[in-house]
Write a protein that holds these residues in place. Structure first.
Motif, PDB file in Angstrom:
ATOM      1  N   VAL A   1       0.839  -1.196   0.000  1.00  0.00           N
ATOM      2  CA  VAL A   1       0.000   0.000   0.000  1.00  0.00           C
ATOM      3  C   VAL A   1       0.876   1.249   0.000  1.00  0.00           C
ATOM      4  N   LEU A   2       1.932   1.216   0.793  1.00  0.00           N
ATOM      5  CA  LEU A   2       2.834   2.361   0.872  1.00  0.00           C
ATOM      6  C   LEU A   2       3.537   2.598  -0.470  1.00  0.00           C
ATOM      7  N   LEU A   3       3.936   1.520  -1.146  1.00  0.00           N
ATOM      8  CA  LEU A   3       4.566   1.643  -2.460  1.00  0.00           C
ATOM      9  C   LEU A   3       3.592   2.210  -3.490  1.00  0.00           C
ATOM     10  N   ALA A   4       2.336   1.754  -3.420  1.00  0.00           N
ATOM     11  CA  ALA A   4       1.317   2.271  -4.333  1.00  0.00           C
ATOM     12  C   ALA A   4       1.102   3.764  -4.096  1.00  0.00           C
ATOM     13  N   ALA A   5       1.066   4.161  -2.825  1.00  0.00           N
ATOM     14  CA  ALA A   5       0.900   5.577  -2.492  1.00  0.00           C
ATOM     15  C   ALA A   5       2.089   6.392  -2.993  1.00  0.00           C
ATOM     16  N   ALA A   6       3.292   5.810  -2.887  1.00  0.00           N
ATOM     17  CA  ALA A   6       4.501   6.498  -3.365  1.00  0.00           C
ATOM     18  C   ALA A   6       4.459   6.692  -4.880  1.00  0.00           C
TER      19      ALA A   6
ATOM     20  N   SER B   1      -2.967   9.599  -2.704  1.00  0.00           N
ATOM     21  CA  SER B   1      -1.839   8.920  -2.067  1.00  0.00           C
ATOM     22  C   SER B   1      -2.021   8.876  -0.551  1.00  0.00           C
ATOM     23  N   PHE B   2      -2.551   9.973   0.016  1.00  0.00           N
ATOM     24  CA  PHE B   2      -2.807   9.975   1.463  1.00  0.00           C
ATOM     25  C   PHE B   2      -3.959   9.037   1.818  1.00  0.00           C
ATOM     26  N   GLN B   3      -4.996   9.026   0.977  1.00  0.00           N
ATOM     27  CA  GLN B   3      -6.136   8.160   1.261  1.00  0.00           C
ATOM     28  C   GLN B   3      -5.734   6.691   1.251  1.00  0.00           C
ATOM     29  N   LEU B   4      -4.820   6.319   0.365  1.00  0.00           N
ATOM     30  CA  LEU B   4      -4.343   4.934   0.330  1.00  0.00           C
ATOM     31  C   LEU B   4      -3.677   4.551   1.649  1.00  0.00           C
ATOM     32  N   VAL B   5      -2.932   5.487   2.229  1.00  0.00           N
ATOM     33  CA  VAL B   5      -2.242   5.209   3.484  1.00  0.00           C
ATOM     34  C   VAL B   5      -3.199   5.254   4.668  1.00  0.00           C
ATOM     35  N   GLU B   6      -4.089   6.266   4.671  1.00  0.00           N
ATOM     36  CA  GLU B   6      -4.989   6.469   5.812  1.00  0.00           C
ATOM     37  C   GLU B   6      -6.172   5.504   5.804  1.00  0.00           C
TER      38      GLU B   6
ATOM     39  N   LEU C   1      -9.581  11.887   1.708  1.00  0.00           N
ATOM     40  CA  LEU C   1      -9.299  12.654   0.492  1.00  0.00           C
ATOM     41  C   LEU C   1      -9.686  14.130   0.630  1.00  0.00           C
ATOM     42  N   PRO C   2     -10.956  14.452   0.975  1.00  0.00           N
ATOM     43  CA  PRO C   2     -11.278  15.878   1.142  1.00  0.00           C
ATOM     44  C   PRO C   2     -10.542  16.509   2.318  1.00  0.00           C
TER      45      PRO C   2
ATOM     46  N   ALA D   1      -0.197   7.666  13.070  1.00  0.00           N
ATOM     47  CA  ALA D   1       0.644   6.777  12.261  1.00  0.00           C
ATOM     48  C   ALA D   1       0.539   7.051  10.758  1.00  0.00           C
ATOM     49  N   PRO D   2      -0.669   7.021  10.149  1.00  0.00           N
ATOM     50  CA  PRO D   2      -0.729   7.250   8.696  1.00  0.00           C
ATOM     51  C   PRO D   2      -0.310   8.661   8.295  1.00  0.00           C
ATOM     52  N   ILE D   3      -0.577   9.644   9.156  1.00  0.00           N
ATOM     53  CA  ILE D   3      -0.232  11.030   8.847  1.00  0.00           C
ATOM     54  C   ILE D   3       1.283  11.207   8.792  1.00  0.00           C
ATOM     55  N   ILE D   4       1.973  10.701   9.812  1.00  0.00           N
ATOM     56  CA  ILE D   4       3.433  10.840   9.859  1.00  0.00           C
ATOM     57  C   ILE D   4       4.092   9.985   8.780  1.00  0.00           C
ATOM     58  N   ILE D   5       3.584   8.763   8.597  1.00  0.00           N
ATOM     59  CA  ILE D   5       4.178   7.866   7.594  1.00  0.00           C
ATOM     60  C   ILE D   5       4.023   8.446   6.189  1.00  0.00           C
ATOM     61  N   HIS D   6       2.861   9.023   5.904  1.00  0.00           N
ATOM     62  CA  HIS D   6       2.666   9.637   4.588  1.00  0.00           C
ATOM     63  C   HIS D   6       3.612  10.811   4.395  1.00  0.00           C
ATOM     64  N   ARG D   7       3.779  11.619   5.432  1.00  0.00           N
ATOM     65  CA  ARG D   7       4.708  12.746   5.326  1.00  0.00           C
ATOM     66  C   ARG D   7       6.129  12.255   5.056  1.00  0.00           C
ATOM     67  N   LEU D   8       6.574  11.248   5.786  1.00  0.00           N
ATOM     68  CA  LEU D   8       7.914  10.713   5.586  1.00  0.00           C
ATOM     69  C   LEU D   8       8.075  10.130   4.178  1.00  0.00           C
TER      70      LEU D   8
END
Length: 277
Positions: A44-49, A188-193, A199-200, A235-242
């Motif tokens: 999922v993280l790779l897809a978001a990337a 990309s954020f929605q995939l992680v979260e 999304l909105p 977790a998803p917020i920080i991971i997406h930022r990183l």
């Protein structure tokens, strides 16, 4: 003039204060709410990337659409290198270094500073419209449609129509690309979260981080807004930022090495021609 400088300084100080307050808020939430287990799959993280990387490509097309409309002729490769290398400057305090870096790199490609300055104004306006449009559109298609979302959606459409009949018409050439770019960022954020409202929420949080002066890359402001809207799961917020920071760095590094290789090859060719002559 002094009054204008004072207002700019006050805006910068206020933005910096908001940025520091948001960082403190985020630090507290990370410390008190970080989960003992993170359930985000690598796939999922790779897809978001990959989705986030695609947003970089649309950013390149957006900027090229503006500068070409203003009379400059840059190839896709040249424009891509300029945008991708300079974009890491958004992480520097002030949130303007990437625009200054882009103007400096573009100047080396014979793009006048005046064109870069005008393109920056157009791009900023288009980015605000694009994020508002994506956020409002995402809310409209959700099962429970808030009245405010419908109003926002209509207002953004009216703003686009107004721009079409104004001197800022070139903004419409970048607006479709920036709208796609914003949608990809949000996706990309929605995939992680994982939630529908991600999304909105990200569109609004991105816009808030974009508007606050002094917050590099919206750091702190965006995360604080997401916590306020989606809850304390950091977790998803920080991971997406990183993840976005890593992708930004990799993209810029590849673009820089490509540019450096091209310049080196050009220097060797020039030296060879001189010797032959």
């Amino acid at each position: 003039m002094n009054g204008e400088k004072l207002m700019k300084r006050l805006a910068h100080i206020t933005g910096t204060a908001i940025f520091l307050a948001c960082l403190g808020f985020i630090g507290y939430y990370v410390f008190t709410n970080w989960p003992s287990r993170i359930d985000i799959r690598i796939s999922v993280l790779l897809a978001a990337a990959l989705v986030y990387f695609a947003a970089h490509l649309t950013n390149v097309l957006s900027w090229l659409a503006i500068v070409r409309a203003l009379g400059s002729r840059l190839s896709l490769k040249e424009g891509g290198r300029i945008v991708l290398i300079s974009q890491v400057g958004k992480y520097l305090p002030g949130n303007v270094a990437h625009h200054l870096g882009r103007a400096a790199l573009a100047k080396r490609m014979n793009v006048p500073l005046k064109v870069s300055a005008i393109s920056t104004g157009i791009e900023l306006s288009s980015a605000i419209l694009a994020s508002a449009f994506v956020g409002a559109a995402a809310l409209v298609i959700l099962p429970e449609i808030p009245t405010s979302a419908v109003v926002a959606f209509v207002l953004v459409l009216l703003a686009g129509i107004a721009i079409y009949f104004s001197p800022w018409k070139p903004a419409l050439w970048s607006l479709p690309y920036l709208t796609v770019s914003t949608a990809l960022n949000c996706l990309s954020f929605q995939l992680v979260e994982g939630s529908t409202w991600a999304l909105p929420a990200f569109a609004l949080a991105w816009l808030l981080g974009f508007l606050v002066p002094g917050a590099p890359g919206g750091l702190g402001v965006r995360e604080a807004a997401l916590v306020a809207m989606l809850g304390p799961n950091m977790a998803p917020i920080i991971i997406h930022r990183l993840m976005t920071v890593v992708v930004d760095a990799l993209v810029a590094a590849v673009a820089y090495l490509t540019l450096k290789t091209k310049k080196s090859a050009g220097e060797v060719s020039s030296g060879s021609d001189t010797l032959n002559g």
